[in-house]
Design a protein around this motif. Structure first.
Motif, mmCIF file in Angstrom:
data_model
loop_
_atom_site.group_PDB
_atom_site.id
_atom_site.type_symbol
_atom_site.label_atom_id
_atom_site.label_comp_id
_atom_site.label_asym_id
_atom_site.label_seq_id
_atom_site.Cartn_x
_atom_site.Cartn_y
_atom_site.Cartn_z
ATOM 1 N N MET A 1 0.869 -1.241 0.104
ATOM 2 C CA MET A 1 -0.109 0.203 0.166
ATOM 3 C C MET A 1 0.762 1.441 0.112
ATOM 4 O O MET A 1 2.054 1.394 0.591
ATOM 5 C CB MET A 1 -0.853 0.114 1.279
ATOM 6 N N THR A 2 0.388 2.471 -0.411
ATOM 7 C CA THR A 2 0.957 3.610 -0.493
ATOM 8 C C THR A 2 0.720 4.359 0.774
ATOM 9 O O THR A 2 -0.254 3.949 1.396
ATOM 10 C CB THR A 2 0.419 4.552 -1.791
ATOM 11 N N GLY A 3 1.493 5.501 0.905
ATOM 12 C CA GLY A 3 1.307 6.104 2.028
ATOM 13 C C GLY A 3 -0.153 6.788 2.544
ATOM 14 O O GLY A 3 -0.586 6.534 3.502
ATOM 15 N N THR A 4 -0.668 7.464 1.774
ATOM 16 C CA THR A 4 -1.849 8.154 2.016
ATOM 17 C C THR A 4 -2.838 7.004 1.989
ATOM 18 O O THR A 4 -3.905 6.893 2.885
ATOM 19 C CB THR A 4 -2.161 9.229 0.779
ATOM 20 N N ALA A 5 -2.792 6.064 1.281
ATOM 21 C CA ALA A 5 -3.717 4.890 1.248
ATOM 22 C C ALA A 5 -3.426 4.024 2.358
ATOM 23 O O ALA A 5 -4.792 4.032 3.213
ATOM 24 C CB ALA A 5 -3.500 3.863 -0.165
ATOM 25 N N ARG A 6 -2.545 3.948 3.021
ATOM 26 C CA ARG A 6 -2.390 2.959 4.093
ATOM 27 C C ARG A 6 -2.916 3.812 5.418
ATOM 28 O O ARG A 6 -3.568 3.247 6.090
ATOM 29 C CB ARG A 6 -0.814 3.027 4.387
ATOM 30 N N LEU A 7 -2.739 5.080 5.414
ATOM 31 C CA LEU A 7 -3.264 6.212 6.540
ATOM 32 C C LEU A 7 -4.650 6.137 6.611
ATOM 33 O O LEU A 7 -5.468 5.739 7.397
ATOM 34 C CB LEU A 7 -2.672 7.650 6.350
ATOM 35 N N ALA A 8 -5.360 6.376 5.175
ATOM 36 C CA ALA A 8 -6.552 6.431 5.004
ATOM 37 C C ALA A 8 -7.356 4.748 5.635
ATOM 38 O O ALA A 8 -8.514 4.588 6.253
ATOM 39 C CB ALA A 8 -7.062 6.345 3.564
ATOM 40 N N ALA A 9 -6.521 3.926 5.056
ATOM 41 C CA ALA A 9 -6.873 2.476 5.386
ATOM 42 C C ALA A 9 -6.927 2.281 7.018
ATOM 43 O O ALA A 9 -7.763 1.676 7.610
ATOM 44 C CB ALA A 9 -5.949 1.358 4.847
ATOM 45 N N ALA A 241 -0.067 4.028 -8.161
ATOM 46 C CA ALA A 241 -1.363 4.516 -8.718
ATOM 47 C C ALA A 241 -2.162 5.676 -7.478
ATOM 48 O O ALA A 241 -3.065 6.299 -7.763
ATOM 49 C CB ALA A 241 -2.260 3.281 -8.457
ATOM 50 N N ASP A 242 -1.320 5.621 -6.185
ATOM 51 C CA ASP A 242 -2.179 6.705 -5.344
ATOM 52 C C ASP A 242 -1.035 7.687 -5.286
ATOM 53 O O ASP A 242 -1.391 8.458 -4.468
ATOM 54 C CB ASP A 242 -1.878 5.956 -4.021
ATOM 55 N N GLU A 243 -0.167 8.026 -6.237
ATOM 56 C CA GLU A 243 0.715 9.046 -6.272
ATOM 57 C C GLU A 243 0.450 9.884 -7.639
ATOM 58 O O GLU A 243 1.399 10.398 -8.360
ATOM 59 C CB GLU A 243 1.953 8.809 -6.120
ATOM 60 N N VAL A 244 -0.791 9.822 -8.171
ATOM 61 C CA VAL A 244 -1.198 10.455 -9.427
ATOM 62 C C VAL A 244 -1.438 11.849 -9.423
ATOM 63 O O VAL A 244 -2.079 12.294 -8.305
ATOM 64 C CB VAL A 244 -2.246 9.470 -10.155
ATOM 65 N N GLY A 245 -0.617 12.903 -10.104
ATOM 66 C CA GLY A 245 -0.984 14.115 -10.120
ATOM 67 C C GLY A 245 -2.305 14.680 -10.619
ATOM 68 O O GLY A 245 -2.838 13.960 -11.093
ATOM 69 N N GLN A 246 -2.283 16.104 -10.424
ATOM 70 C CA GLN A 246 -3.353 16.641 -11.316
ATOM 71 C C GLN A 246 -3.461 16.520 -12.687
ATOM 72 O O GLN A 246 -4.469 16.633 -13.554
ATOM 73 C CB GLN A 246 -3.472 18.009 -10.790
ATOM 74 N N LEU A 309 -9.903 -3.775 -12.552
ATOM 75 C CA LEU A 309 -8.921 -2.877 -11.799
ATOM 76 C C LEU A 309 -9.174 -1.515 -12.134
ATOM 77 O O LEU A 309 -10.034 -1.120 -13.071
ATOM 78 C CB LEU A 309 -7.731 -3.004 -12.147
ATOM 79 N N PRO A 310 -9.178 -0.521 -11.076
ATOM 80 C CA PRO A 310 -9.323 0.795 -11.391
ATOM 81 C C PRO A 310 -8.483 1.206 -12.859
ATOM 82 O O PRO A 310 -7.509 0.659 -12.963
ATOM 83 C CB PRO A 310 -8.683 1.716 -10.025
ATOM 84 N N ASP A 311 -9.130 2.324 -13.487
ATOM 85 C CA ASP A 311 -8.416 2.616 -14.599
ATOM 86 C C ASP A 311 -6.802 3.014 -14.430
ATOM 87 O O ASP A 311 -6.079 2.868 -15.260
ATOM 88 C CB ASP A 311 -9.216 3.831 -15.302
ATOM 89 N N ALA A 312 -6.582 3.803 -13.376
ATOM 90 C CA ALA A 312 -5.416 4.259 -13.146
ATOM 91 C C ALA A 312 -4.221 3.233 -12.825
ATOM 92 O O ALA A 312 -2.941 3.452 -13.241
ATOM 93 C CB ALA A 312 -5.329 5.039 -11.854
ATOM 94 N N TRP A 313 -4.859 2.063 -12.452
ATOM 95 C CA TRP A 313 -3.841 1.046 -12.327
ATOM 96 C C TRP A 313 -3.094 0.422 -13.631
ATOM 97 O O TRP A 313 -2.311 -0.072 -13.674
ATOM 98 C CB TRP A 313 -4.409 -0.293 -11.503
ATOM 99 N N LYS A 314 -4.208 0.702 -14.498
ATOM 100 C CA LYS A 314 -3.423 -0.012 -15.850
ATOM 101 C C LYS A 314 -2.196 0.582 -16.340
ATOM 102 O O LYS A 314 -1.542 -0.215 -17.146
ATOM 103 C CB LYS A 314 -4.756 0.370 -16.954
ATOM 104 N N THR A 315 -2.053 1.939 -16.054
ATOM 105 C CA THR A 315 -0.940 2.453 -16.546
ATOM 106 C C THR A 315 0.241 2.655 -15.299
ATOM 107 O O THR A 315 1.246 2.916 -15.454
ATOM 108 C CB THR A 315 -1.041 3.644 -17.373
ATOM 109 N N ALA A 316 -0.559 3.105 -14.117
ATOM 110 C CA ALA A 316 0.376 3.460 -13.046
ATOM 111 C C ALA A 316 0.741 2.116 -12.259
ATOM 112 O O ALA A 316 1.752 2.217 -11.415
ATOM 113 C CB ALA A 316 -0.534 4.528 -12.197
ATOM 114 N N ALA A 317 0.001 1.231 -12.194
ATOM 115 C CA ALA A 317 0.327 -0.030 -11.521
ATOM 116 C C ALA A 317 0.271 -1.279 -12.141
ATOM 117 O O ALA A 317 -0.560 -2.193 -11.596
ATOM 118 C CB ALA A 317 -0.651 0.268 -10.059
#
Length: 348
Positions: A1-9, A241-246, A309-317
Protein backbone atom coordinates in the motif's frame (compact mmCIF):
# COMPACT_ATOMS: atom_id res chain seq x y z
CA UNK A 1 0.00 0.00 0.00
CA UNK A 2 0.98 3.60 -0.51
CA UNK A 3 1.38 6.25 2.15
CA UNK A 4 -1.90 8.09 1.90
CA UNK A 5 -3.77 4.88 1.19
CA UNK A 6 -2.31 3.15 4.21
CA UNK A 7 -3.20 6.09 6.48
CA UNK A 8 -6.71 6.15 5.07
CA UNK A 9 -6.92 2.40 5.46
CA UNK A 10 -5.97 2.59 9.11
CA UNK A 11 -8.62 5.25 9.71
CA UNK A 12 -11.21 3.23 7.85
CA UNK A 13 -10.23 0.13 9.78
CA UNK A 14 -10.94 1.94 13.03
CA UNK A 15 -14.33 2.99 11.71
CA UNK A 16 -14.96 -0.56 10.52
CA UNK A 17 -14.02 -1.93 13.91
CA UNK A 18 -16.44 0.43 15.55
CA UNK A 19 -19.13 -0.54 13.07
CA UNK A 20 -18.57 -4.24 13.75
CA UNK A 21 -18.81 -4.01 17.53
CA UNK A 22 -21.95 -5.20 19.22
CA UNK A 23 -24.39 -2.55 20.35
CA UNK A 24 -23.73 -1.50 23.90
CA UNK A 25 -19.96 -2.03 23.83
CA UNK A 26 -17.57 -4.80 24.78
CA UNK A 27 -19.29 -5.64 28.07
CA UNK A 28 -22.30 -7.08 26.27
CA UNK A 29 -22.48 -10.86 25.71
CA UNK A 30 -21.56 -12.05 22.24
CA UNK A 31 -24.16 -13.35 19.81
CA UNK A 32 -23.91 -17.03 18.85
CA UNK A 33 -23.11 -15.72 15.37
CA UNK A 34 -20.20 -13.48 16.35
CA UNK A 35 -16.90 -14.00 14.53
CA UNK A 36 -13.61 -12.40 15.57
CA UNK A 37 -11.47 -11.55 12.55
CA UNK A 38 -7.81 -11.17 13.51
CA UNK A 39 -5.82 -9.10 11.04
CA UNK A 40 -3.01 -6.57 10.55
CA UNK A 41 -3.16 -2.80 10.87
CA UNK A 42 -3.73 -2.31 7.14
CA UNK A 43 -7.15 -3.95 7.18
CA UNK A 44 -9.63 -1.77 5.30
CA UNK A 45 -12.93 -2.46 3.63
CA UNK A 46 -15.83 -0.51 2.22
CA UNK A 47 -17.95 0.14 5.31
CA UNK A 48 -21.30 -0.10 3.52
CA UNK A 49 -20.36 -3.40 1.88
CA UNK A 50 -19.16 -4.82 5.19
CA UNK A 51 -22.31 -3.72 7.03
CA UNK A 52 -24.48 -5.25 4.30
CA UNK A 53 -22.68 -8.59 4.61
CA UNK A 54 -23.27 -8.64 8.35
CA UNK A 55 -26.93 -7.75 7.91
CA UNK A 56 -27.66 -10.35 5.23
CA UNK A 57 -25.57 -13.12 6.81
CA UNK A 58 -26.65 -12.50 10.39
CA UNK A 59 -22.99 -12.66 11.43
CA UNK A 60 -21.47 -9.96 13.63
CA UNK A 61 -17.78 -9.55 12.84
CA UNK A 62 -15.41 -8.11 15.41
CA UNK A 63 -12.12 -6.92 13.88
CA UNK A 64 -8.94 -7.15 15.93
CA UNK A 65 -5.85 -5.48 14.40
CA UNK A 66 -2.43 -6.73 15.44
CA UNK A 67 0.43 -4.78 13.84
CA UNK A 68 2.28 -5.85 10.69
CA UNK A 69 1.95 -9.27 9.06
CA UNK A 70 5.02 -10.46 10.95
CA UNK A 71 3.63 -9.32 14.30
CA UNK A 72 0.27 -10.85 13.43
CA UNK A 73 1.82 -14.21 12.59
CA UNK A 74 3.93 -14.29 15.73
CA UNK A 75 0.89 -13.49 17.88
CA UNK A 76 -1.15 -16.23 16.22
CA UNK A 77 1.64 -18.74 16.87
CA UNK A 78 2.05 -17.71 20.50
CA UNK A 79 -1.71 -17.95 21.17
CA UNK A 80 -2.48 -21.07 19.13
CA UNK A 81 -3.48 -23.07 22.24
CA UNK A 82 -6.05 -20.40 23.10
CA UNK A 83 -6.78 -18.64 19.78
CA UNK A 84 -7.55 -14.94 19.86
CA UNK A 85 -10.14 -15.19 17.11
CA UNK A 86 -12.01 -17.40 14.68
CA UNK A 87 -10.44 -16.35 11.38
CA UNK A 88 -7.23 -14.55 10.51
CA UNK A 89 -6.46 -12.45 7.43
CA UNK A 90 -3.07 -11.01 6.50
CA UNK A 91 -0.54 -13.80 7.02
CA UNK A 92 1.49 -13.68 3.81
CA UNK A 93 3.70 -16.08 1.90
CA UNK A 94 6.83 -14.88 3.71
CA UNK A 95 5.37 -15.97 7.07
CA UNK A 96 2.82 -18.61 6.02
CA UNK A 97 5.06 -21.61 6.59
CA UNK A 98 5.73 -20.47 10.15
CA UNK A 99 1.99 -20.39 10.87
CA UNK A 100 1.32 -23.75 9.22
CA UNK A 101 4.21 -25.47 10.99
CA UNK A 102 2.82 -24.22 14.29
CA UNK A 103 -0.65 -25.57 13.47
CA UNK A 104 -2.37 -22.19 13.61
CA UNK A 105 -4.94 -22.86 10.86
CA UNK A 106 -7.54 -25.56 10.22
CA UNK A 107 -8.22 -27.08 6.77
CA UNK A 108 -11.01 -25.48 4.76
CA UNK A 109 -11.67 -25.21 1.03
CA UNK A 110 -14.08 -22.45 0.07
CA UNK A 111 -16.57 -23.22 -2.72
CA UNK A 112 -15.14 -20.25 -4.66
CA UNK A 113 -11.48 -21.21 -4.23
CA UNK A 114 -11.41 -22.38 -7.85
CA UNK A 115 -12.34 -18.88 -9.08
CA UNK A 116 -8.72 -17.70 -8.96
CA UNK A 117 -7.32 -18.01 -5.43
CA UNK A 118 -6.10 -21.55 -6.12
CA UNK A 119 -3.45 -20.01 -8.41
CA UNK A 120 -1.70 -18.88 -5.24
CA UNK A 121 -2.29 -22.04 -3.21
CA UNK A 122 0.30 -22.19 -0.45
CA UNK A 123 0.41 -25.97 -0.10
CA UNK A 124 -1.90 -28.95 -0.48
CA UNK A 125 -3.37 -28.79 3.04
CA UNK A 126 -5.95 -26.10 2.11
CA UNK A 127 -5.46 -24.25 5.38
CA UNK A 128 -4.77 -20.89 3.71
CA UNK A 129 -6.87 -19.15 1.04
CA UNK A 130 -5.32 -16.37 -1.05
CA UNK A 131 -7.18 -13.05 -0.73
CA UNK A 132 -4.90 -10.50 -2.42
CA UNK A 133 -1.55 -9.99 -4.13
CA UNK A 134 0.77 -7.06 -3.47
CA UNK A 135 4.17 -7.34 -5.12
CA UNK A 136 6.93 -5.62 -3.12
CA UNK A 137 9.26 -3.50 -5.28
CA UNK A 138 11.61 -0.57 -5.10
CA UNK A 139 9.72 2.69 -5.76
CA UNK A 140 11.42 5.86 -6.98
CA UNK A 141 10.39 9.51 -6.90
CA UNK A 142 10.76 10.35 -10.59
CA UNK A 143 10.19 14.06 -9.99
CA UNK A 144 13.03 14.22 -7.47
CA UNK A 145 15.45 12.77 -9.98
CA UNK A 146 14.27 15.09 -12.74
CA UNK A 147 14.76 18.11 -10.50
CA UNK A 148 18.26 16.93 -9.54
CA UNK A 149 19.28 16.21 -13.15
CA UNK A 150 20.09 12.61 -12.21
CA UNK A 151 18.81 9.48 -13.92
CA UNK A 152 16.62 7.47 -11.60
CA UNK A 153 18.04 4.10 -10.54
CA UNK A 154 16.62 1.22 -12.54
CA UNK A 155 17.90 -1.93 -10.86
CA UNK A 156 19.19 -3.51 -7.67
CA UNK A 157 22.76 -2.87 -8.75
CA UNK A 158 22.21 0.85 -9.30
CA UNK A 159 21.54 1.36 -5.59
CA UNK A 160 25.18 0.57 -4.77
CA UNK A 161 26.42 3.30 -7.12
CA UNK A 162 27.91 6.29 -5.20
CA UNK A 163 25.62 8.58 -7.25
CA UNK A 164 22.74 7.24 -5.17
CA UNK A 165 24.37 7.50 -1.76
CA UNK A 166 21.98 8.26 1.14
CA UNK A 167 18.93 8.05 -1.14
CA UNK A 168 17.36 4.71 -0.18
CA UNK A 169 15.13 3.72 2.74
CA UNK A 170 14.04 0.14 3.49
CA UNK A 171 12.05 -1.61 6.21
CA UNK A 172 13.50 -3.89 8.88
CA UNK A 173 12.87 -7.46 7.59
CA UNK A 174 12.74 -8.81 11.14
CA UNK A 175 9.73 -6.60 11.89
CA UNK A 176 8.11 -5.72 8.57
CA UNK A 177 6.59 -8.00 5.91
CA UNK A 178 7.57 -5.76 2.94
CA UNK A 179 11.03 -5.51 4.49
CA UNK A 180 11.26 -9.29 4.61
CA UNK A 181 9.91 -9.60 1.06
CA UNK A 182 12.63 -7.24 -0.17
CA UNK A 183 15.30 -9.23 1.67
CA UNK A 184 14.02 -12.42 0.07
CA UNK A 185 14.09 -10.67 -3.30
CA UNK A 186 17.79 -9.95 -2.85
CA UNK A 187 18.38 -13.58 -1.89
CA UNK A 188 16.66 -14.62 -5.11
CA UNK A 189 18.61 -12.04 -7.15
CA UNK A 190 22.09 -12.60 -5.73
CA UNK A 191 21.87 -16.12 -4.32
CA UNK A 192 22.29 -17.55 -0.84
CA UNK A 193 26.01 -16.79 -0.99
CA UNK A 194 25.79 -13.34 -2.59
CA UNK A 195 22.95 -11.43 -0.98
CA UNK A 196 24.93 -10.46 2.12
CA UNK A 197 27.61 -8.84 -0.02
CA UNK A 198 24.94 -6.77 -1.74
CA UNK A 199 23.59 -5.56 1.59
CA UNK A 200 27.09 -4.69 2.73
CA UNK A 201 27.36 -2.42 -0.30
CA UNK A 202 23.95 -0.88 0.44
CA UNK A 203 25.08 -0.13 3.97
CA UNK A 204 28.24 1.53 2.68
CA UNK A 205 26.08 3.59 0.33
CA UNK A 206 23.99 4.98 3.17
CA UNK A 207 20.81 2.87 3.14
CA UNK A 208 18.45 3.83 5.97
CA UNK A 209 16.46 1.16 7.81
CA UNK A 210 13.07 2.02 9.32
CA UNK A 211 11.01 -0.24 11.55
CA UNK A 212 7.82 -0.17 9.47
CA UNK A 213 6.43 0.54 6.02
CA UNK A 214 4.46 3.47 7.39
CA UNK A 215 7.61 5.13 8.70
CA UNK A 216 9.63 4.50 5.55
CA UNK A 217 6.95 5.53 3.05
CA UNK A 218 5.14 8.36 4.81
CA UNK A 219 8.09 9.96 6.60
CA UNK A 220 11.35 9.27 4.76
CA UNK A 221 10.25 8.80 1.16
CA UNK A 222 10.24 12.04 -0.84
CA UNK A 223 7.50 10.91 -3.22
CA UNK A 224 4.69 10.55 -0.72
CA UNK A 225 2.73 12.76 1.63
CA UNK A 226 5.59 13.13 4.10
CA UNK A 227 7.91 14.68 1.48
CA UNK A 228 10.91 13.06 3.17
CA UNK A 229 14.54 13.34 2.04
CA UNK A 230 14.97 9.95 0.33
CA UNK A 231 13.75 9.30 -3.24
CA UNK A 232 13.96 5.46 -3.14
CA UNK A 233 11.80 3.26 -0.90
CA UNK A 234 10.73 -0.35 -0.62
CA UNK A 235 6.97 -0.35 -1.26
CA UNK A 236 4.51 -2.01 -3.65
CA UNK A 237 3.98 -2.28 -7.39
CA UNK A 238 0.58 -0.67 -6.82
CA UNK A 239 1.91 2.32 -4.86
CA UNK A 240 2.32 4.67 -7.86
CA UNK A 241 -1.43 4.47 -8.51
CA UNK A 242 -1.95 6.49 -5.34
CA UNK A 243 0.61 9.11 -6.32
CA UNK A 244 -1.10 10.38 -9.47
CA UNK A 245 -0.90 14.14 -9.89
CA UNK A 246 -3.49 16.57 -11.23
CA UNK A 247 -2.10 15.96 -14.70
CA UNK A 248 -3.16 12.31 -14.43
CA UNK A 249 0.40 11.04 -14.33
CA UNK A 250 2.01 9.17 -11.42
CA UNK A 251 4.77 11.05 -9.58
CA UNK A 252 6.51 7.81 -8.67
CA UNK A 253 7.39 4.56 -10.40
CA UNK A 254 7.89 0.98 -9.28
CA UNK A 255 10.96 -0.83 -10.56
CA UNK A 256 9.21 -3.97 -11.77
CA UNK A 257 12.47 -5.90 -12.13
CA UNK A 258 12.94 -5.68 -8.34
CA UNK A 259 9.58 -7.11 -7.31
CA UNK A 260 9.01 -10.02 -4.95
CA UNK A 261 5.56 -11.58 -4.96
CA UNK A 262 3.66 -11.10 -1.72
CA UNK A 263 0.36 -12.93 -1.33
CA UNK A 264 -1.91 -12.40 1.67
CA UNK A 265 -4.04 -15.25 2.96
CA UNK A 266 -6.97 -15.91 5.24
CA UNK A 267 -7.71 -19.05 7.21
CA UNK A 268 -9.99 -20.44 9.87
CA UNK A 269 -8.08 -20.72 13.14
CA UNK A 270 -7.64 -24.11 14.77
CA UNK A 271 -9.73 -24.20 17.92
CA UNK A 272 -11.97 -21.36 16.76
CA UNK A 273 -15.07 -20.88 18.90
CA UNK A 274 -17.26 -20.33 15.83
CA UNK A 275 -15.64 -22.13 12.88
CA UNK A 276 -18.85 -22.48 10.85
CA UNK A 277 -19.49 -18.75 10.64
CA UNK A 278 -15.76 -18.10 10.22
CA UNK A 279 -15.93 -20.17 7.03
CA UNK A 280 -18.76 -17.96 5.78
CA UNK A 281 -16.65 -14.86 6.42
CA UNK A 282 -13.78 -16.41 4.48
CA UNK A 283 -16.17 -17.22 1.62
CA UNK A 284 -17.14 -13.54 1.55
CA UNK A 285 -13.48 -12.42 1.41
CA UNK A 286 -13.08 -14.14 -1.97
CA UNK A 287 -16.54 -13.28 -3.27
CA UNK A 288 -16.91 -11.06 -6.34
CA UNK A 289 -18.35 -8.24 -4.23
CA UNK A 290 -15.53 -8.13 -1.72
CA UNK A 291 -12.77 -8.67 -4.26
CA UNK A 292 -14.09 -5.80 -6.39
CA UNK A 293 -13.36 -3.29 -3.61
CA UNK A 294 -9.92 -4.68 -2.68
CA UNK A 295 -7.88 -2.39 -4.98
CA UNK A 296 -9.60 0.80 -3.88
CA UNK A 297 -9.66 -0.03 -0.18
CA UNK A 298 -6.37 -1.82 0.41
CA UNK A 299 -4.36 -0.94 -2.70
CA UNK A 300 -3.53 -4.54 -3.52
CA UNK A 301 -4.58 -6.77 -6.38
CA UNK A 302 -7.54 -9.16 -5.99
CA UNK A 303 -6.93 -12.89 -6.40
CA UNK A 304 -10.33 -13.66 -7.91
CA UNK A 305 -10.35 -13.96 -11.69
CA UNK A 306 -12.32 -11.44 -13.73
CA UNK A 307 -12.27 -8.60 -11.20
CA UNK A 308 -11.68 -5.27 -12.94
CA UNK A 309 -9.02 -2.85 -11.72
CA UNK A 310 -9.31 0.94 -11.46
CA UNK A 311 -8.38 2.69 -14.70
CA UNK A 312 -5.32 4.34 -13.13
CA UNK A 313 -3.84 0.96 -12.33
CA UNK A 314 -3.60 0.00 -15.98
CA UNK A 315 -0.79 2.50 -16.54
CA UNK A 316 0.41 3.40 -13.05
CA UNK A 317 0.31 0.01 -11.34
CA UNK A 318 0.65 -2.93 -13.74
CA UNK A 319 1.41 -6.31 -12.21
CA UNK A 320 5.01 -7.40 -12.83
CA UNK A 321 5.35 -10.08 -15.50
CA UNK A 322 7.83 -12.20 -13.57
CA UNK A 323 8.10 -11.26 -9.89
CA UNK A 324 10.72 -13.10 -7.86
CA UNK A 325 9.63 -15.94 -5.61
CA UNK A 326 11.35 -18.50 -3.39
CA UNK A 327 9.85 -21.89 -2.48
CA UNK A 328 8.01 -21.78 0.84
CA UNK A 329 10.12 -24.66 2.15
CA UNK A 330 13.33 -22.75 1.41
CA UNK A 331 12.02 -19.64 3.16
CA UNK A 332 10.90 -21.66 6.16
CA UNK A 333 14.25 -23.42 6.47
CA UNK A 334 16.36 -20.27 6.14
CA UNK A 335 14.28 -17.26 7.22
CA UNK A 336 15.55 -17.09 10.80
CA UNK A 337 19.15 -17.54 9.67
CA UNK A 338 18.87 -14.88 6.96
CA UNK A 339 17.23 -12.46 9.38
CA UNK A 340 20.02 -12.99 11.90
CA UNK A 341 22.67 -12.51 9.22
CA UNK A 342 20.92 -9.33 8.06
CA UNK A 343 20.73 -8.04 11.62
CA UNK A 344 24.46 -8.65 12.12
CA UNK A 345 25.31 -6.94 8.83
CA UNK A 346 23.14 -3.86 9.22
CA UNK A 347 22.86 -3.40 12.95
CA UNK A 348 26.04 -5.00 14.29
Amino acid sequence: MTGTARLAATTLAVLTLAGCSLAGGGDQPSSPHTVTLVTHDSWAVDKTLWADFQKTSGITVKVSMNGDAGELTNKLVLTKANPIGDIAYGVDNTFGSRALTAGVFAPYTSPDADQGPQRYQFDDTHRLTAIDVGDVCLNVDTGWYASHNLPAPASYADLTDPRYKDQMVVEDPTRSSPGLAFLLGTVKQFGADGWSGYWTKLKSNGVKVDATWEEAYTQDFSGSSGKGPRPVVVSYASSPADEVGQDGKPRTAALLNTCYRQVEYAGVLSGAKNPDDAKKVLDFLISQRFQQQVPGSMFVYPTRSGVSLPDAWKTAAPLPDAPAQLPAAQVDANRDKWEQQWRTLLQG
